[in-house]
Design a protein around this motif. Structure first.
Motif, PDB file in Angstrom:
ATOM      1  N   MET A  21      82.552  40.360  13.835  1.00 32.71           N
ATOM      2  CA  MET A  21      81.231  40.426  13.227  1.00 32.71           C
ATOM      3  C   MET A  21      80.228  41.111  14.147  1.00 32.71           C
ATOM      4  N   GLU A  22      80.348  40.869  15.450  1.00 32.84           N
ATOM      5  CA  GLU A  22      79.462  41.540  16.405  1.00 32.84           C
ATOM      6  C   GLU A  22      79.704  43.047  16.391  1.00 32.84           C
ATOM      7  N   GLU A  23      80.967  43.448  16.327  1.00 33.93           N
ATOM      8  CA  GLU A  23      81.290  44.870  16.262  1.00 33.93           C
ATOM      9  C   GLU A  23      80.724  45.488  14.982  1.00 33.93           C
ATOM     10  N   ALA A  24      80.818  44.754  13.893  1.00 32.03           N
ATOM     11  CA  ALA A  24      80.277  45.246  12.629  1.00 32.03           C
ATOM     12  C   ALA A  24      78.757  45.380  12.692  1.00 32.03           C
ATOM     13  N   ARG A  25      78.092  44.429  13.363  1.00 31.87           N
ATOM     14  CA  ARG A  25      76.636  44.500  13.501  1.00 31.87           C
ATOM     15  C   ARG A  25      76.214  45.726  14.308  1.00 31.87           C
ATOM     16  N   ARG A  26      76.961  45.998  15.362  1.00 29.23           N
ATOM     17  CA  ARG A  26      76.639  47.175  16.173  1.00 29.23           C
ATOM     18  C   ARG A  26      76.858  48.455  15.369  1.00 29.23           C
ATOM     19  N   ALA A  27      77.931  48.486  14.611  1.00 32.75           N
ATOM     20  CA  ALA A  27      78.231  49.677  13.822  1.00 32.75           C
ATOM     21  C   ALA A  27      77.211  49.883  12.707  1.00 32.75           C
ATOM     22  N   ALA A  28      76.677  48.781  12.186  1.00 31.90           N
ATOM     23  CA  ALA A  28      75.729  48.876  11.082  1.00 31.90           C
ATOM     24  C   ALA A  28      74.300  49.104  11.551  1.00 31.90           C
ATOM     25  N   ALA A  29      74.071  49.051  12.856  1.00 35.72           N
ATOM     26  CA  ALA A  29      72.711  49.175  13.383  1.00 35.72           C
ATOM     27  C   ALA A  29      72.073  50.513  13.017  1.00 35.72           C
ATOM     28  N   LYS A  31      72.601  52.136  10.266  1.00 29.93           N
ATOM     29  CA  LYS A  31      72.519  52.282   8.814  1.00 29.93           C
ATOM     30  C   LYS A  31      71.174  51.778   8.301  1.00 29.93           C
ATOM     31  N   ALA A  32      70.705  52.382   7.228  1.00 33.48           N
ATOM     32  CA  ALA A  32      69.479  51.928   6.581  1.00 33.48           C
ATOM     33  C   ALA A  32      69.751  50.601   5.873  1.00 33.48           C
ATOM     34  N   ARG A  84      67.433  39.510  10.235  1.00 29.68           N
ATOM     35  CA  ARG A  84      68.353  38.372  10.244  1.00 29.68           C
ATOM     36  C   ARG A  84      69.313  38.436   9.058  1.00 29.68           C
ATOM     37  N   ILE A  85      68.806  38.818   7.906  1.00 29.83           N
ATOM     38  CA  ILE A  85      69.651  38.940   6.716  1.00 29.83           C
ATOM     39  C   ILE A  85      70.592  40.126   6.871  1.00 29.83           C
ATOM     40  N   LEU A  86      70.080  41.228   7.385  1.00 30.59           N
ATOM     41  CA  LEU A  86      70.925  42.400   7.596  1.00 30.59           C
ATOM     42  C   LEU A  86      72.053  42.087   8.573  1.00 30.59           C
ATOM     43  N   GLY A  87      71.751  41.281   9.601  1.00 30.78           N
ATOM     44  CA  GLY A  87      72.775  40.894  10.551  1.00 30.78           C
ATOM     45  C   GLY A  87      73.900  40.116   9.880  1.00 30.78           C
ATOM     46  N   ALA A  88      73.536  39.285   8.903  1.00 30.92           N
ATOM     47  CA  ALA A  88      74.546  38.523   8.172  1.00 30.92           C
ATOM     48  C   ALA A  88      75.366  39.400   7.240  1.00 30.92           C
ATOM     49  N   LEU A  89      74.777  40.489   6.758  1.00 31.33           N
ATOM     50  CA  LEU A  89      75.470  41.377   5.816  1.00 31.33           C
ATOM     51  C   LEU A  89      76.251  42.494   6.502  1.00 31.33           C
ATOM     52  N   ALA A  90      76.045  42.669   7.789  1.00 34.42           N
ATOM     53  CA  ALA A  90      76.617  43.822   8.489  1.00 34.42           C
ATOM     54  C   ALA A  90      78.133  43.891   8.380  1.00 34.42           C
ATOM     55  N   TYR A  91      78.807  42.736   8.423  1.00 33.67           N
ATOM     56  CA  TYR A  91      80.266  42.713   8.366  1.00 33.67           C
ATOM     57  C   TYR A  91      80.780  43.407   7.108  1.00 33.67           C
ATOM     58  N   PHE A  92      79.981  43.326   6.037  1.00 34.43           N
ATOM     59  CA  PHE A  92      80.430  43.849   4.745  1.00 34.43           C
ATOM     60  C   PHE A  92      80.056  45.320   4.552  1.00 34.43           C
ATOM     61  N   ALA A  93      79.385  45.879   5.548  1.00 37.56           N
ATOM     62  CA  ALA A  93      79.023  47.293   5.493  1.00 37.56           C
ATOM     63  C   ALA A  93      80.103  48.171   6.112  1.00 37.56           C
ATOM     64  N   GLU A  94      81.108  47.533   6.728  1.00 37.78           N
ATOM     65  CA  GLU A  94      82.186  48.260   7.377  1.00 37.78           C
ATOM     66  C   GLU A  94      83.463  48.162   6.549  1.00 37.78           C
TER      67      GLU A  94
END
Length: 202
Positions: A21-29, A31-32, A84-94
């Motif tokens: 999930m942390e990797e996904a958050r970094r990758a989604a950073a 993204k809009a 905070r919400i985007l951080g929770a959704l980041a996993y699903f953006a990858e």
């Protein structure tokens, strides 16, 4: 005949999910917010096209609410709260999943566990938005309006401000805060399932 299974995640298991999930958050950073929300919405649409266990379905309902919180123009979350919400959704953006989504029955299990873990610190956000949606629905009908068509309205702003303030106060009071057709209109069914004092994922 149904079968009930209880899944207990060890510290090592949780560390594995947390790392992903942390990797996904970094990758989604980069993204809009719209991209992150749309990617999560695409996963939600795909999951609703198949039959999934109740545990997964309940968490997908919660994912639906998080997406609605971001996209609802009347709720209009401030920047820090939105992150905070985007951080929770980041996993699903990858696109890379721990369990491929096409695997029958279990394909969305990792997504459901990720939702559970990512939203454990978002209880107050979800409750505030749920109350906002209930207020909007009741007040819109009192005014002879369709709640889904209200959009931004002056008569919503006071209640929105109250609920955001309540959310911030309750969140600050907590110790160890974690992360954070999308209707979002006053669903409470998922709250009973998500916010229970348990170390097990049922």
């Amino acid at each position: 005949m149904s079968l009930t299974l209880t899944i207990e995640l060890s510290d090592r298991d949780l560390e594995h999910f947390t790392k992903a999930m942390e990797e996904a958050r970094r990758a989604a950073a980069s993204k809009a917010p719209e991209q992150v929300a749309d990617a999560a919405g695409a996963l939600l649409a795909k999951a609703r096209g198949v039959t999934v266990p109740d545990f997964i379905a309940d968490r997908l309902d919660l994912l639906d609410t998080l997406i609605a919180m971001l996209k609802d123009p009347a709720w209009a979350m401030p920047g820090e709260d939105q992150q905070r919400i985007l951080g929770a959704l980041a996993y699903f953006a990858e696109p890379k999943d721990l369990i491929p989504d096409h695997v029958p029955v279990l394909g969305f299990l990792d997504d459901a566990i990720a939702i559970e873990l990512a939203t454990r610190g978002l209880r107050h956000e979800i409750e505030a938005y749920d109350d906002f949606c209930e207020y909007r629905s009741a007040e819109a009908r009192r005014r002879g309006l369709d709640p889904a068509q209200v959009g931004v309205a002056d008569w919503l702003e006071g209640r929105r401000a109250e609920l955001l303030e309540r959310m911030h106060v309750r969140r600050q009071r907590d110790v160890g805060v974690g992360y954070g057709a999308s209707s979002g209109y006053g669903r409470r069914s998922y709250l009973a399932n998500v916010w229970r004092p348990s170390t097990y994922l049922r």
